[in-house]
Scaffold this active site. Structure first.
Site, PDB file in Angstrom:
ATOM      1  N   ARG A   1     -45.613 -25.266  58.025  1.00 60.75           N
ATOM      2  CA  ARG A   1     -46.080 -23.848  57.531  1.00 60.75           C
ATOM      3  C   ARG A   1     -46.245 -22.837  58.673  1.00 60.75           C
ATOM      4  O   ARG A   1     -46.905 -23.174  59.819  1.00 60.75           O
ATOM      5  CB  ARG A   1     -47.455 -24.135  56.664  1.00 60.75           C
ATOM      6  CG  ARG A   1     -47.415 -24.344  55.270  1.00 60.75           C
ATOM      7  CD  ARG A   1     -46.425 -23.558  54.573  1.00 60.75           C
ATOM      8  NE  ARG A   1     -46.322 -24.001  53.016  1.00 60.75           N
ATOM      9  CZ  ARG A   1     -45.491 -24.984  52.470  1.00 60.75           C
ATOM     10  NH1 ARG A   1     -44.565 -24.963  53.192  1.00 60.75           N
ATOM     11  NH2 ARG A   1     -45.446 -25.346  51.126  1.00 60.75           N
TER      12      ARG A   1
ATOM     13  N   GLU B   1     -44.173 -14.743  55.761  1.00 57.48           N
ATOM     14  CA  GLU B   1     -42.953 -14.759  55.137  1.00 57.48           C
ATOM     15  C   GLU B   1     -42.874 -13.591  54.106  1.00 57.48           C
ATOM     16  O   GLU B   1     -43.853 -13.647  53.394  1.00 57.48           O
ATOM     17  CB  GLU B   1     -42.697 -16.313  54.462  1.00 57.48           C
ATOM     18  CG  GLU B   1     -42.291 -17.338  55.419  1.00 57.48           C
ATOM     19  CD  GLU B   1     -42.141 -18.644  54.891  1.00 57.48           C
ATOM     20  OE1 GLU B   1     -41.754 -18.732  53.656  1.00 57.48           O
ATOM     21  OE2 GLU B   1     -42.454 -19.483  55.580  1.00 57.48           O
TER      22      GLU B   1
ATOM     23  N   HIS C   1     -36.836 -21.030  55.495  1.00 53.32           N
ATOM     24  CA  HIS C   1     -37.718 -21.736  54.582  1.00 53.32           C
ATOM     25  C   HIS C   1     -36.667 -22.734  53.608  1.00 53.32           C
ATOM     26  O   HIS C   1     -36.742 -22.798  52.593  1.00 53.32           O
ATOM     27  CB  HIS C   1     -38.546 -21.288  54.019  1.00 53.32           C
ATOM     28  CG  HIS C   1     -39.681 -22.152  53.681  1.00 53.32           C
ATOM     29  ND1 HIS C   1     -41.134 -21.518  53.353  1.00 53.32           N
ATOM     30  CD2 HIS C   1     -39.960 -23.385  53.373  1.00 53.32           C
ATOM     31  CE1 HIS C   1     -41.867 -22.555  52.910  1.00 53.32           C
ATOM     32  NE2 HIS C   1     -41.298 -23.535  52.964  1.00 53.32           N
TER      33      HIS C   1
HETATM   34  C1  GLV Z   1     -42.020 -26.416  50.651  1.00 52.96           C
HETATM   35  O1  GLV Z   1     -42.297 -25.666  51.726  1.00 52.96           O
HETATM   36  C2  GLV Z   1     -42.842 -27.313  50.332  1.00 52.96           C
HETATM   37  O2  GLV Z   1     -44.197 -27.163  50.604  1.00 52.96           O
HETATM   38  O3  GLV Z   1     -42.481 -28.012  49.523  1.00 52.96           O
END
Ligand code: GLV
Length: 318
Positions: free
Chosen positions: A237, A266, A284
């Site tokens: 993250r 983001e 991502h």
């Molecule tokens: C994606 O970022 C997830 O947490 O699955």
């Protein structure tokens, strides 16, 4: 259209599931076939949430949608938030707990895809993939040279894993194939383990969840204590790393490179990162294989259906 059906003695007729964005099928089409399913648009949150939550019984969001207390207040019927992701930092878990709303996630199914993408970033940064690709496309490459675009060998170096959960462990497992030594540090480990991680890692990869304890954990001071020339990779993250401090550490030459799949705000990316040749930036995509994204959608839909049918979900986080 409202379904005219019962399942396990539960009347599904009046149950509505709001899925915030289109997800790979078959998922809603078979696992939620007995419910009224409304699928939103990627750019329409939170407006569509405000419109649909007042009569929704289940919500299937993605990491893009923040499920805040203010929105939950509009949802008196909501029984479950079945997040289509393993991370649940986009959901106000405490507010859900207070309201008795179950929260589930999708662990397991995205471990290998995310570990693979982490290695894509490690290799791309270490071997200067972006610069090589750009050189070819520029039309100016004039042939093999002994010292052209020399990167870093990985064999014999140290891979530091911050957050040795499912994904971190899968990343560490792959390190053996590259002849790397591995050091790990859990977010809850003491300062000693964290300092060792900073001091010993030639490549440091982040796999911890975003929590109040991990937010901003890699700031200017911590990045400054990493090895000169080290590579930082983040597929967990964005807010775990201070992007401005990272851009500065890269621009000054203290860090050798970075591979990022996630960002503090983001979809925005810190402008200081964009011009740097030793940074690889992905949107991502950690779990973005067809197989994995389908498995995530199916897991989330199945969890929503279980809770609405009065069963215990398999992946409850709140
Ligand atoms: C994606 O970022 C997830 O947490 O699955």
């Amino acid at each position: 259209m409202r379904a005219d059906r019962t399942f396990g003695g539960v009347n599904l007729e009046v149950m509505k599931v709001f899925v915030t964005q289109p997800v790979p099928e078959p998922s809603t089409s078979d696992l939620l076939s007995g419910f009224e399913v409304v699928v939103g648009r990627p750019d329409a949150w939170p407006e569509e949430g405000r419109r649909h939550l007042p009569d929704s019984d289940a919500l299937v969001p993605t990491p893009r949608e923040r499920v805040t207390e203010e929105l939950l207040e509009l949802a008196p019927r909501l029984k479950v938030v079945a997040n289509c992701a393993v991370g649940t930092d986009n959901v106000d878990l405490e507010a859900c707990r207070r309201r008795g709303i179950v929260v589930t996630n999708t662990p397991g199914v995205l471990t290998e895809a995310t570990a693979d993408l982490t290695w894509l970033l490690i290799l791309a940064v270490a071997r200067r993939f972006r610069e090589g690709d750009a050189l070819i496309r520029s039309g100016t490459w004039d042939g093999w040279k002994p010292m052209e675009l020399m990167g870093a060998s990985l064999g014999g170096k140290t891979l530091g894993v911050f957050g040795p959960g499912r994904i971190g462990t899968a990343v560490a497992r792959r390190a053996e194939a590259f002849g790397m030594r591995v050091v790990v540090c859990d977010a809850a480990d003491g300062l000693g383990a964290f300092e060792r991680l900073l001091a010993e890692s030639d490549v440091l990869t982040i796999h911890a969840p975003l929590t109040p304890e991990t937010r901003g954990r890699f700031g200017a001071a911590e990045l400054g204590r990493m090895r000169r020339g080290a590579i930082l990779v983040n597929t967990a993250r964005g807010p775990i790393v201070d992007e401005e401090a990272l851009a500065a550490a890269l621009a000054s030459g203290h860090l050798g490179g970075a591979g990022l799949d996630v960002y503090e705000e983001e979809p925005a990316v810190h402008p200081g990162l964009l011009p740097l040749p030793n940074v690889v930036l992905l949107p991502h995509l950690g779990s973005a294989t067809r197989e994995t994204r389908l498995a995530m959608a199916r897991t989330a839909c199945a969890e929503a259906a279980r809770v609405l049918c009065g069963e215990e979900p398999r992946h409850r986080v709140a």
